[in-house]
Enzyme design. Sequence first.
Site, mmCIF file in Angstrom:
data_model
loop_
_atom_site.group_PDB
_atom_site.id
_atom_site.type_symbol
_atom_site.label_atom_id
_atom_site.label_comp_id
_atom_site.label_asym_id
_atom_site.label_seq_id
_atom_site.Cartn_x
_atom_site.Cartn_y
_atom_site.Cartn_z
ATOM 1 C CB SER A 100 44.173 39.817 42.231
ATOM 2 O OG SER A 100 43.921 40.117 43.577
ATOM 3 C CG ASP A 234 50.455 37.835 46.826
ATOM 4 O OD1 ASP A 234 50.068 38.833 47.465
ATOM 5 O OD2 ASP A 234 49.759 37.284 45.954
ATOM 6 C CG HIS A 262 48.890 40.649 44.653
ATOM 7 N ND1 HIS A 262 48.387 39.392 44.924
ATOM 8 C CD2 HIS A 262 47.839 41.390 44.169
ATOM 9 C CE1 HIS A 262 47.088 39.369 44.643
ATOM 10 N NE2 HIS A 262 46.738 40.554 44.169
#
Length: 315
Positions: A100, A234, A262
């Site tokens: 991320s 995600d 995610h």
Amino acid sequence: MSESQFVTVHGHRRAYALGGRDLGTAPVLLLLHGLGCDRHTWDPVWARLAEHYTLLAPDLLGHGESAKPRGDYSPGGYANGMRDLLTILGIDKVTVMGHSFGGAVAMQFAYQFPERTERLVLVDPGGLGPEVTPLIRALGLPGYDLALRLITLPGVRQVNTAVLRTLGRSGLPGLRDLDEVAAIVDSFKDPGKRYAVHKLVSGVMDWRGQNITMRDRAYLTEAMPLCIVWGAHDRVLPVAHAEAVAEVAPTAQVTVITDAGHFPHKDQPEAFADLIDGFMASTAPASYSRAKWGRLLKNGGPAHLSSVEPASELA
């Protein structure tokens, strides 16, 4: 995961875990967590990766057990901090793996310090397109602190996190990450954490979405092995960004894990670890050449940029 260790860098405490194979006997993986998380995001794959690699997982500044000062929370600032941590620990080169926002930091680290980067692994990374969930964009808006204080009041926080965790256990693919969101919401009771995340978000995106990108510099990965992993479900950063990587970095290994959100390293830890093992075994560590780096910069990208390989999928 190994016990917390601490070091002071520029007057601020940095927490990290160092484990796995003895330093100097195996490749080093620098594991960078995402926004609002901490190094424990790697717990599901720690034991498996520790079989083959030396693992270094820091809490980024403003997160976990690290200090939360008024300071630089930009990707470049974080990359500098990782360079300094590695230097203090006597680690010269790493394969840097970021999830991320940690992926954006990993990209920046590889860009700023190619001589210290052997490979680059990006897991559902930020910095590949403007699209991002509105919930994250909201953290950069005025009034963020009041809103977060209200939802993390004693009693209110417990109710909110319980609801999120219940929804996360529902089995619905679109809700699978809400247990992680619950942990992030709970951590926002710390005013230092709220400040750090606000500074981070407001520096990399505005109301239209992310305003940083590696796409214009992705051609530089021709000189460095690159692996992209994305969860098909995600809801934070769209899986379509993985296709964008394939377009601008055609030598990258791009894999979409079908039954993951995610956090593919949490949802499918064995498949994720297998993927990392395969990538590490099939690639040679980058050897920095100033001449080659200079040629790439001068030419503005590899000649075969239009050659794109489709992303593979793991069930």
